[in-house]
Design a protein around this motif. Structure first.
Motif, mmCIF file in Angstrom:
data_model
loop_
_atom_site.group_PDB
_atom_site.id
_atom_site.type_symbol
_atom_site.label_atom_id
_atom_site.label_comp_id
_atom_site.label_asym_id
_atom_site.label_seq_id
_atom_site.Cartn_x
_atom_site.Cartn_y
_atom_site.Cartn_z
ATOM 1 N N VAL A 42 0.705 -1.074 0.139
ATOM 2 C CA VAL A 42 0.115 -0.078 0.160
ATOM 3 C C VAL A 42 0.905 1.217 0.062
ATOM 4 N N ASN A 43 0.886 1.929 -1.021
ATOM 5 C CA ASN A 43 1.571 3.123 -0.971
ATOM 6 C C ASN A 43 0.634 4.508 -0.591
ATOM 7 N N GLN A 44 1.350 5.516 0.137
ATOM 8 C CA GLN A 44 1.057 6.592 0.432
ATOM 9 C C GLN A 44 -0.239 6.363 1.495
ATOM 10 N N PHE A 45 -0.141 5.554 2.145
ATOM 11 C CA PHE A 45 -0.947 5.266 3.355
ATOM 12 C C PHE A 45 -1.106 6.288 4.510
ATOM 13 N N SER A 46 -1.949 6.687 4.742
ATOM 14 C CA SER A 46 -1.949 7.716 6.110
ATOM 15 C C SER A 46 -2.006 7.176 7.253
ATOM 16 N N GLY A 47 -2.437 5.882 7.483
ATOM 17 C CA GLY A 47 -2.373 5.384 8.982
ATOM 18 C C GLY A 47 -3.414 5.355 9.630
ATOM 19 N N ASN A 48 -4.532 6.182 8.902
ATOM 20 C CA ASN A 48 -5.897 6.213 9.502
ATOM 21 C C ASN A 48 -6.638 5.153 9.367
ATOM 22 N N ILE A 49 -7.171 4.584 10.257
ATOM 23 C CA ILE A 49 -8.111 3.397 10.263
ATOM 24 C C ILE A 49 -9.344 3.506 11.013
ATOM 25 N N TYR A 50 -10.378 2.570 10.874
ATOM 26 C CA TYR A 50 -11.558 2.806 11.809
ATOM 27 C C TYR A 50 -11.864 1.334 12.159
ATOM 28 N N GLN A 51 -12.590 1.297 13.229
ATOM 29 C CA GLN A 51 -12.981 -0.018 13.993
ATOM 30 C C GLN A 51 -14.521 0.136 13.685
ATOM 31 N N CYS A 52 -14.928 -1.350 12.984
ATOM 32 C CA CYS A 52 -16.427 -1.356 13.005
ATOM 33 C C CYS A 52 -16.924 -2.367 13.914
ATOM 34 N N HIS A 53 -17.728 -2.109 14.902
ATOM 35 C CA HIS A 53 -18.187 -2.997 15.801
ATOM 36 C C HIS A 53 -19.699 -3.642 15.419
ATOM 37 N N CYS A 54 -19.934 -3.711 14.161
ATOM 38 C CA CYS A 54 -21.097 -4.419 13.805
ATOM 39 C C CYS A 54 -21.069 -5.936 14.051
ATOM 40 N N LYS A 55 -22.370 -6.482 13.947
ATOM 41 C CA LYS A 55 -22.436 -8.013 14.047
ATOM 42 C C LYS A 55 -21.655 -8.713 13.135
ATOM 43 N N LEU A 56 -21.881 -8.247 11.957
ATOM 44 C CA LEU A 56 -21.298 -8.945 10.410
ATOM 45 C C LEU A 56 -19.533 -8.728 10.643
ATOM 46 N N MET A 69 -12.077 11.127 6.103
ATOM 47 C CA MET A 69 -11.114 10.609 7.227
ATOM 48 C C MET A 69 -10.022 9.937 7.167
ATOM 49 N N LEU A 70 -10.306 8.746 6.434
ATOM 50 C CA LEU A 70 -9.287 7.566 6.467
ATOM 51 C C LEU A 70 -8.035 8.041 5.523
ATOM 52 N N ILE A 71 -8.393 8.779 4.445
ATOM 53 C CA ILE A 71 -7.204 9.024 3.503
ATOM 54 C C ILE A 71 -6.795 10.552 3.575
ATOM 55 N N GLY A 130 -8.569 13.344 3.140
ATOM 56 C CA GLY A 130 -9.108 14.220 2.045
ATOM 57 C C GLY A 130 -8.863 13.923 0.792
ATOM 58 N N ARG A 131 -7.686 13.062 0.794
ATOM 59 C CA ARG A 131 -7.158 12.659 -0.654
ATOM 60 C C ARG A 131 -8.054 11.815 -1.363
ATOM 61 N N HIS A 132 -8.861 11.989 -2.627
ATOM 62 C CA HIS A 132 -9.718 11.011 -3.311
ATOM 63 C C HIS A 132 -8.766 10.776 -4.440
ATOM 64 N N ALA A 133 -9.040 9.449 -4.838
ATOM 65 C CA ALA A 133 -8.188 8.963 -6.195
ATOM 66 C C ALA A 133 -8.937 9.578 -7.402
#
Length: 141
Positions: free
Chosen positions: A14-28, A134-136, A138-141
């Protein structure tokens, strides 16, 4: 930053990775990962390069896709719902400089689960564009 499945049959960078992550707590996510949450990142398609192997992809009856190693079964990046991004399972990355910027689906978290004090908290999921921003950074592809 490099990543791989458990057995190493699938490797990627993964190039140019911001290091920002999320945690999902849904049942799936809890059931799929066998844990209290799923930690993920989102990166633009052109920022992920497959180095070795290719994942198998299947569509769950929920409509979500999942990619995994055919050899060890570990989750690997998969295209995010037809968008120009990959979802990346953070636990498969060779790094530890991550920052939780969002905790999502707190309305369905397990009663025994604790939530990271880092990041914004959402009962559901913010709009996908907001989460991607939030994760990237503000940098969109």
């Amino acid at each position: 930053m490099k990543g791989s499945c458990l057995c190493g049959a699938i490797q990627y960078e993964v190039n140019q990775f911001s290091g920002n992550i999320y945690q999902c707590h849904c049942k799936l996510c809890r059931v799929q990962g066998g844990s209290s949450s799923n930690s993920g990142a989102i990166v633009p398609l052109n920022d992920l390069v497959w180095i070795k192997g290719q994942p198998k992809t299947w569509v769950k009856d929920t409509g979500f896709t999942s990619s995994f190693c055919d050899n060890c079964g570990a989750p690997v990046p998969n295209r995010l719902r037809g968008l120009e991004y990959f979802w990346v399972p953070v636990g498969c990355l060779d790094g530890d400089s991550f920052k939780v910027v969002a905790n999502i689906y707190l309305d369905s978290k397990a009663s025994w689960s604790t939530v990271s004090s880092d990041g914004d908290c959402y009962e559901q999921r913010p709009e996908i564009d907001e989460l991607i921003s939030m994760l990237i950074g503000g940098r969109h592809a």
